[in-house]
Design an enzyme around this catalytic site. Structure first.
Site, PDB file in Angstrom:
ATOM      1  CG  HIS A   1      24.808  42.505  31.144  1.00 52.85           C
ATOM      2  ND1 HIS A   1      25.704  41.572  31.095  1.00 52.85           N
ATOM      3  CD2 HIS A   1      24.168  42.416  29.512  1.00 52.85           C
ATOM      4  CE1 HIS A   1      26.208  40.900  30.630  1.00 52.85           C
ATOM      5  NE2 HIS A   1      24.904  41.507  29.491  1.00 52.85           N
TER       6      HIS A   1
ATOM      7  CG  ASP B   1      24.934  42.661  25.967  1.00 51.63           C
ATOM      8  OD1 ASP B   1      26.598  42.117  25.640  1.00 51.63           O
ATOM      9  OD2 ASP B   1      24.395  42.387  26.671  1.00 51.63           O
TER      10      ASP B   1
ATOM     11  CD  GLU C   1      25.857  37.790  28.976  1.00 54.52           C
ATOM     12  OE1 GLU C   1      24.641  38.635  29.207  1.00 54.52           O
ATOM     13  OE2 GLU C   1      26.603  38.549  27.961  1.00 54.52           O
TER      14      GLU C   1
ATOM     15  CG  HIS D   1      25.261  33.845  27.475  1.00 60.48           C
ATOM     16  ND1 HIS D   1      24.595  33.482  25.710  1.00 60.48           N
ATOM     17  CD2 HIS D   1      24.868  34.952  27.506  1.00 60.48           C
ATOM     18  CE1 HIS D   1      23.562  34.139  25.607  1.00 60.48           C
ATOM     19  NE2 HIS D   1      24.150  35.412  26.526  1.00 60.48           N
TER      20      HIS D   1
ATOM     21  CG  HIS E   1      22.231  33.563  31.461  1.00 61.43           C
ATOM     22  ND1 HIS E   1      21.952  33.636  30.779  1.00 61.43           N
ATOM     23  CD2 HIS E   1      22.835  35.044  31.382  1.00 61.43           C
ATOM     24  CE1 HIS E   1      21.731  34.916  29.991  1.00 61.43           C
ATOM     25  NE2 HIS E   1      21.892  36.336  30.403  1.00 61.43           N
TER      26      HIS E   1
ATOM     27  CG  HIS F   1      22.275  40.749  32.688  1.00 62.89           C
ATOM     28  ND1 HIS F   1      23.078  39.610  32.997  1.00 62.89           N
ATOM     29  CD2 HIS F   1      22.349  39.893  31.685  1.00 62.89           C
ATOM     30  CE1 HIS F   1      23.391  39.181  32.133  1.00 62.89           C
ATOM     31  NE2 HIS F   1      22.730  38.964  30.883  1.00 62.89           N
TER      32      HIS F   1
ATOM     33  CG  ASP G   1      20.791  42.466  29.106  1.00 62.28           C
ATOM     34  OD1 ASP G   1      21.601  42.736  28.341  1.00 62.28           O
ATOM     35  OD2 ASP G   1      19.531  41.391  28.969  1.00 62.28           O
TER      36      ASP G   1
END
Length: 416
Positions: free
Chosen positions: A41, A43, A144, A171, A217, A238, A307
């Site tokens: 993961h 971003d 995600e 999420h 999540h 993650h 992450d």
């Protein structure tokens, strides 16, 4: 003379420590040259939206200095494969989540097309190995948040065709078919006691397509339900260990055991708040999570899920993607074998992905699930009811009643 002797001993001691550290790093880099480091993961695509509104034509990703990730750091970090996150916030739910997610998928494709010397777009376990042999970073897509598909199996299938290979079920908001992790904190009420009937349909369709189910999540109820129902192993792209840091985004021991039993993987998150449950952390604290997961779930369930570029605080020693080899060296110093390190680097994720692909292939004679979510479960002012017969009939009857009233009124007016 005594003082000189003490200084000499300290010098020799520091040299021995340095040599041991150097030896561990040398060994770490060797292992990373043999097995791809696969991170679950990152971003960076969201940073490209936030900082540049996805206008990447003019920026230089080799030297971009406002992110945890750039090409120079990727090379230093020996990143063999990366799942780039196609993330959009929960505020987009019931609005423009699908459009914004497609734009994030698009920017990942364009990033790979612009930097072909560094990235190779990948959609399979074999693609990851092929990219590694070419000394490129395999670039995969994970979406995600289940709100990104707007409760549509057709949207899920379309995203799969665009290269999406995992979906994080939630999420930080409930969807019309799944609860999110905040339910376990008590800050949000449960809507479904885990997954709704449509949520269970979604699990089956993800298995059929070959989309990995990501339980980062997810609340405990969803974790257990998916582990019960999925034909394919799951991932936590993650998340870290709850017993080390009791944050609800982390994975409790009983689930670690089930992940081992079902052949899945937990890819350790580096965010300080999930590592130490505080604002500060060190590289050694992250290694504690690796040690604990290995102890409870076995070396076969561990991976890396940093992450990066999705969090605001990172441990000392893991400030950006270039620092990951230092964590690998730390695991070696703690007595991890070469085989255990290689498993965590990438072999575990490759095994999971191959099994997901095997399940997909075993279901290739099954027709796509085309039963939509019940309209009453998704009805809102921004959603039309086209295709729903009951909702459409109600709409038609309302129009007919209104038309009859207008005709009668017109008749009365005409007669007078």
């Amino acid at each position: 003379m005594l003082a000189e002797f003490v200084v000499l001993c300290l010098w020799f001691g520091s040299c021995a420590v340095t040599e041991a550290e150097d030896a561990s790093m040398t060994r770490a880099l060797k292992l990373m040259s043999e097995t791809p480091l696969i991170d679950g993961h990152n971003d960076l695509p969201w940073q490209l939206r936030g900082q540049f509104n996805n206008q990447i034509k003019e920026l230089d990703l080799h030297t971009l200095s406002t992110t945890h990730t750039n090409i120079r750091k990727i090379k230093q970090g020996r990143l063999g494969a990366q799942f780039w996150s196609a993330y959009v916030p929960c505020q987009t739910q019931y609005k423009d989540a699908v459009r914004q997610t497609l734009e994030q998928i698009d920017v990942i494709h364009r990033m790979c097309e612009k930097y072909t010397e560094t990235f190779m777009f990948a959609t399979s376990s074999q693609d990851i190995l092929d990219a590694f042999r070419l000394n490129k970073t395999a670039s995969l897509i994970g979406v995600e948040g289940g709100h990104s598909i707007d409760s549509s199996l057709g949207v899920l299938r379309t995203m799969y065709q665009l290269g999406v290979r995992y979906l994080t079920l939630t999420h930080s908001c409930n969807t019309p078919w799944a609860d999110n992790w905040l339910v376990d904190t008590g800050s949000e009420p449960s809507r479904h006691n885990g997954l709704s009937s449509f949520g269970k349909q979604l699990i089956g369709e993800m298995n059929r397509l070959g989309v990995m189910i990501d339980l980062a999540h997810a609340p405990l109820s969803v974790m257990n339900q998916v582990l019960d129902w999925s034909k394919a192993p799951v991932i936590f792209s993650h998340s870290s260990a709850y017993s080390v840091c009791p944050h609800r985004r982390n994975v409790p021991d009983e689930v670690l055991v089930r992940v081992n039993q079902t052949g899945g993987i937990v890819m350790v998150n580096f965010y300080n708040d999930y590592v130490t449950c505080s604002k500060t952390a060190k590289l050694s604290d992250v290694a504690d999570h690796f040690d604990h997961i290995k102890k409870v779930g076995g070396a076969g369930v561990i991976g890396f899920g940093g992450d990066y570029d999705g969090v605001s605080r990172l441990p000392e020693g893991l400030e950006d993607v270039s620092k990951v080899p230092s964590l690998v060296a730390e695991l070696l110093r703690r007595g991890w074998t070469d085989e255990e390190v290689k498993a965590a680097l990438g072999q575990n994720l490759l095994r999971v992905m191959k099994e997901v692909e095997r399940v997909r292939d075993s279901l290739n004679s099954s027709m796509p699930d085309d039963v939509p979510i019940p309209y009453k479960e998704v009805e809102n002012p921004c959603r039309t009811s086209f295709g729903y017969q009951n909702a459409g009939n109600e709409f038609s009857l309302s129009r007919a009643a209104l038309l009859l009233i207008l005709i009668l009124q017109a008749g009365v007016t005409f007669n007078t």
